[in-house]
Design an enzyme around this catalytic site. Structure first.
Site, PDB file in Angstrom:
ATOM      1  N   MET A 265      44.358  71.386  14.921  1.00 62.26           N
ATOM      2  CA  MET A 265      45.225  70.554  15.764  1.00 62.26           C
ATOM      3  C   MET A 265      44.365  69.533  16.481  1.00 62.26           C
ATOM      4  O   MET A 265      43.445  69.899  17.224  1.00 62.26           O
ATOM      5  CB  MET A 265      45.990  71.429  16.775  1.00 62.26           C
ATOM      6  CG  MET A 265      47.002  72.381  16.152  1.00 62.26           C
ATOM      7  SD  MET A 265      47.831  73.432  17.375  1.00 62.26           S
ATOM      8  CE  MET A 265      46.531  74.637  17.715  1.00 62.26           C
TER       9      MET A 265
ATOM     10  N   CYS B 238      49.380  65.730   7.809  1.00 58.36           N
ATOM     11  CA  CYS B 238      49.529  65.136   9.133  1.00 58.36           C
ATOM     12  C   CYS B 238      50.673  64.127   9.151  1.00 58.36           C
ATOM     13  O   CYS B 238      50.727  63.221   8.316  1.00 58.36           O
ATOM     14  CB  CYS B 238      48.232  64.448   9.549  1.00 58.36           C
ATOM     15  SG  CYS B 238      48.344  63.675  11.184  1.00 58.36           S
TER      16      CYS B 238
ATOM     17  N   GLY C 255      53.996  77.827  10.500  1.00 59.19           N
ATOM     18  CA  GLY C 255      55.220  77.371  11.128  1.00 59.19           C
ATOM     19  C   GLY C 255      55.957  78.477  11.851  1.00 59.19           C
ATOM     20  O   GLY C 255      56.350  79.469  11.233  1.00 59.19           O
TER      21      GLY C 255
END
Length: 338
Positions: free
Chosen positions: A17, A101, A204
């Site tokens: 991240m 991304c 996710g």
């Protein structure tokens, strides 16, 4: 097969991240049970031009291994050249290619998830990176389910990447157009895992041991990747492993222990000098501090203070005052919401 998937291991990855998973945060998550690390993504052009700021993003410690360096770009030859330079400098355990991304400044340069709608270019990029470094270190990729709901092509892309020589693929269960909204589509992730012979890591909406157990039992994924949940709760890795081993949910981490980690994170960030001087570092840490304190009793006024901190001494004072007020019962039960 990559070592961390052998012997029925089910690794927990810390998702890369930008602005979050720097060398300090990766150190913390590794100590708390994360199995595999991936750096923040770096531009292949920055690597080739030997940009010092870009190179700083590739830093890791041996204690963090296995760790991969993630790169992005849209020119196969240049991506291969950048990967070779990283391997020569750092010798990571793998190179990871960012095909997922959704950020405009990356997509606008035909990087990240934009390659999901240009499979010939995606093939070129993957093939050239494998050609450049695949004989030295494994190459893996991270994708999304597709560009948008009308163009879900993750299983097709997984086949392409497998044919190009990828040794594992991480699949984020959202499309580029979703960004981080809505729910992750684990049906598509499961289809990807069943369609290729190499390991697929699901990403996710993983925020607990129950989530990990559910995805391990209901899909063919070989591991899971935890991202935003770790920002607020880096203990999630330790908690998930406890749940998988015992079937019991561990007790919540006491707020005092959470503050100890917050203070340590700030101290390590200043030592790293990544963001500059103390004031610059603490300003860069503000978003991280507010994420850590989400859900605390009295969180709203606390976060108002945190978004203005400029020194380590301020954080120490805030922590001390908060814990004193907490011990004195100074927060109403209903104030825990943010």
């Amino acid at each position: 097969m990559l070592p961390w998937f052998q012997n029925n291991q089910f690794p927990l990855y810390l998702a890369p991240m930008a602005g979050v998973t720097d060398v300090v945060f990766r150190t913390i998550c590794k100590e708390l049970g994360a199995d595999v690390m991936v750096t923040e993504f770096v531009s292949c052009e920055g690597i080739i031009q030997r940009d010092d700021r870009t190179r700083r993003y590739t830093e890791f410690t041996d204690e963090q291994r296995p760790v991969g360096v993630q790169i992005f770009g849209a020119n196969g030859k240049r991506m291969g050249e950048a990967a070779k330079k990283i391997v020569d400098w750092k010798r990571p355990d793998f190179i990871d290619i960012n095909f997922g991304c959704p950020v405009n400044k990356v997509v606008g340069k035909n990087g990240g998830s934009s390659l999901l709608k240009d499979c010939p270019l995606l093939t070129e990029v993957a093939s050239e990176v494998v050609k450049a470094v695949g004989h030295i270190v494994p190459v893996t990729g991270k994708i999304r389910t597709g560009w948008d709901e009308k163009h879900i092509n993750a299983t097709e892309v997984c086949h392409i990447l497998e044919d190009c020589g990828m040794q594992a693929i991480s699949v984020h269960g959202r499309t580029r157009s979703q960004a981080y909204r809505g729910e992750a589509n684990w049906d598509v992730i499961g289809e990807c895992a069943e369609s290729v012979k190499i390991p697929v890591v699901g990403n996710g909406d993983i925020s607990s041991g129950e989530d990990v157990k559910k995805r391990r039992e209901e899909t063919a994924v070989s591991g899971v990747m935890i991202g935003r949940a770790a920002m607020q709760n880096p203990w999630v890795f330790r908690e998930a492993k406890h749940y998988l081993e015992t079937g019991e949910q561990p007790l919540p981490v006491p707020i005092g222990e959470r503050w100890q980690l917050i203070l340590r994170h700030c101290a390590l960030a200043m030592e790293s000098s990544r963001y500059g001087n103390e004031r610059q570092t603490m300003m860069a840490m503000r978003a991280r501090l507010m994420a850590y304190c989400k859900g605390f009793p009295g969180a709203k006024p606390l976060r108002t203070r945190l978004c203005h901190v400029e020194s380590y001494a301020e954080i120490q004072d805030i922590a001390g005052e908060y814990l004193t007020q907490l011990d004195a019962g100074g927060f109403a039960p209903t104030s825990s919401s943010v």
